[in-house]
Scaffold this active site. Structure first.
Site, PDB file in Angstrom:
ATOM      1  CE  LYS A  13      -0.526  -0.386   5.059  1.00 12.53           C
ATOM      2  NZ  LYS A  13      -1.319  -0.724   6.161  1.00 12.53           N
TER       3      LYS A  13
ATOM      4  CE1 TYR B 167      12.592  31.512   5.596  1.00 11.65           C
ATOM      5  CE2 TYR B 167      13.274  29.135   5.148  1.00 11.65           C
ATOM      6  CZ  TYR B 167      12.880  30.270   4.655  1.00 11.65           C
ATOM      7  OH  TYR B 167      12.797  30.387   3.265  1.00 11.65           O
TER       8      TYR B 167
HETATM    9  C1  LIG Z   1      -0.521  -1.970   6.631  1.00 13.23           C
HETATM   10  C2  LIG Z   1      -1.162  -3.315   7.050  1.00 13.23           C
HETATM   11  C3  LIG Z   1      -0.362  -4.274   7.346  1.00 13.23           C
HETATM   12  C4  LIG Z   1       1.101  -4.245   7.425  1.00 13.23           C
HETATM   13  O1  LIG Z   1       1.586  -3.735   8.569  1.00 13.23           O
HETATM   14  P1  LIG Z   1       3.425  -3.618   8.726  1.00 13.23           P
HETATM   15  O2  LIG Z   1       3.161  -3.106  10.354  1.00 13.23           O
HETATM   16  O3  LIG Z   1       3.467  -2.460   7.951  1.00 13.23           O
HETATM   17  O4  LIG Z   1       3.872  -4.794   8.605  1.00 13.23           O
HETATM   18  C5  LIG Z   1      -0.963  -5.592   7.654  1.00 13.23           C
HETATM   19  N1  LIG Z   1      -2.282  -5.879   7.551  1.00 13.23           N
HETATM   20  C6  LIG Z   1      -3.212  -4.797   7.271  1.00 13.23           C
HETATM   21  C7  LIG Z   1      -4.426  -4.758   7.534  1.00 13.23           C
HETATM   22  C8  LIG Z   1      -2.658  -3.476   6.980  1.00 13.23           C
HETATM   23  O5  LIG Z   1      -3.324  -2.433   6.882  1.00 13.23           O
END
Ligand SMILES: *Cc1c(COP(=O)(O)O)cnc(C)c1O
Length: 356
Positions: free
Chosen positions: A35, A252
């Site tokens: 994702k 800044y």
């Molecule tokens: C993002 C996600 C994962 C992966 O989690 P990590 O901590 O990055 O390994 C697993 N399951 C679901 C449902 C997620 O949304």
């Protein structure tokens, strides 16, 4: 010459980290979570690095479709399900798998049964309290899902809120066990933290996200300690050097003041590249392989570093903001956040280069 910043994505590190997850959960299928454009690494690069993956899991339907059309024939799971009938049709048409995350999605499925059947993951809320059916509603939800005739397969699923911390997963496991008692179906529970800390939750299918990219899911366990390799290295160069007298201020807001004569390096990287603006003075940076500290505020296009530890540094010296030689988790910790956020926030203007 172009502005010297770039992100290197090391394909062999992605493959190494995937293999490590697989050996940590040897009896489970391992879905690579891609994702948010593979946590900022680029979906296409992740797919290229993992041609033998058991499957992928993502959130964005367009990315899932691209992955399918690029030729990956295995499972591609949509972790947040679908948001309308048209998406359901697309899921079925492309042969994607989907989470059914609650009442609205189950109703959509009942009302718009797509022509082709779909692999479904029935999500149960065991304490995260974002998505999923309440444990007491799981049995009825499964009956309704089965009654649609649309589910090619059903996997029982949950997502842990505290697999990375001292609270652990015992309560979530208890709730899940109660909700799914007697259901002879495959199960998917574990994220990266559970893969490396809770073998009792590996079950049939695990979902490896952050560990794939070589960052740690834990607050108190380093990626290196787990054996992970950083997949993204954010690199740049010094584009100027300033020799400052005592009593000068930097950047800044003039938040940093020199107390003695000081050589300051100006790095081509700022918050518009994805570097965290809230990283305080003292955040680690590598210059010519030597660890130095930021001095003054992060600006849109530049950060400034104290060059005392690297007297040979000059314009053109190599800089690593995070990655090989400097764990993203350390930079994140200095900035009060987690590696996940920094990796995902890599800005579109940063050129990305795949390296073997
Ligand atoms: C993002 C996600 C994962 C992966 O989690 P990590 O901590 O990055 O390994 C697993 N399951 C679901 C449902 C997620 O949304």
């Amino acid at each position: 010459m172009a502005r010297p910043i770039r992100a290197d994505i090391r394909l062999s590190a992605l493959a190494h980290n995937y293999a490590l997850a697989r050996s940590a959960a040897p009896r489970s299928r391992v879905l690579a979570v891609v994702k948010a454009d593979a946590y900022g690494h680029g979906l296409a690069s992740a797919a290229k690095a993992l041609p033998g993956a058991d499957g992928f899991a993502t959130l964005e339907l367009d990315g899932a479709v691209r992955l399918r059309q690029s030729g990956f024939a295995g499972e591609i799971l949509l972790l947040e399900g679908y948001f309308g009938a048209a998406e359901l049709v697309e899921i079925a048409g492309q042969g994607l798998a989907t989470v059914v995350a609650g009442e609205e999605q189950l109703r959509l499925l009942e009302a718009h049964r797509p022509a082709a059947s779909v692999d479904c993951y029935l999500k149960i809320n065991t304490g995260m309290n974002r998505l999923g059916f309440p444990p007491a509603a799981a049995r009825r939800a499964l009956e309704r899902l089965t009654a649609t005739g649309v589910a090619k397969s059903v996997t029982l699923m949950t997502h842990f809120a505290t697999a990375d911390g001292p609270e652990g997963i015992a309560e979530a496991m208890r709730r899940f066990g109660e909700a799914t008692n007697g259901m002879a179906l495959p199960r998917s529970l574990s994220n990266s933290a559970a893969i490396f800390a809770h073998p009792e939750a590996h079950a049939d299918t695990v979902r490896v996200g952050i560990a794939l990219y070589g960052a740690t899911p834990f607050a108190h366990r380093s990626a290196e300690g787990i054996g992970l390799l950083p997949a993204m290295t954010l690199r740049s160069q010094l584009i100027a050097v300033q020799d400052l007298a005592p009593g000068e201020t930097v950047g800044y807001g003039a938040t940093y003041r020199t107390t003695k004569a000081m050589r300051l390096g100006i790095v081509a990287c700022g918050y518009a590249d994805g570097y965290p603006r809230h990283a305080p003075s003292g955040t680690p940076v590598l210059v010519d392989g030597v660890r130095v500290k930021t001095a003054g505020r992060v600006s849109m296009d530049m950060i400034t570093v104290d060059l005392a530890a690297v007297p040979g540094a000059r314009v053109g010296s190599d800089v690593v903001l995070w990655g090989e030689g400097l764990p993203v988790d350390e930079v994140a910790s200095a900035a009060g956040t987690v590696g996940y956020e920094l990796l995902c926030a890599l800005a579109p203007r940063v050129p990305v280069r795949e390296v073997p």
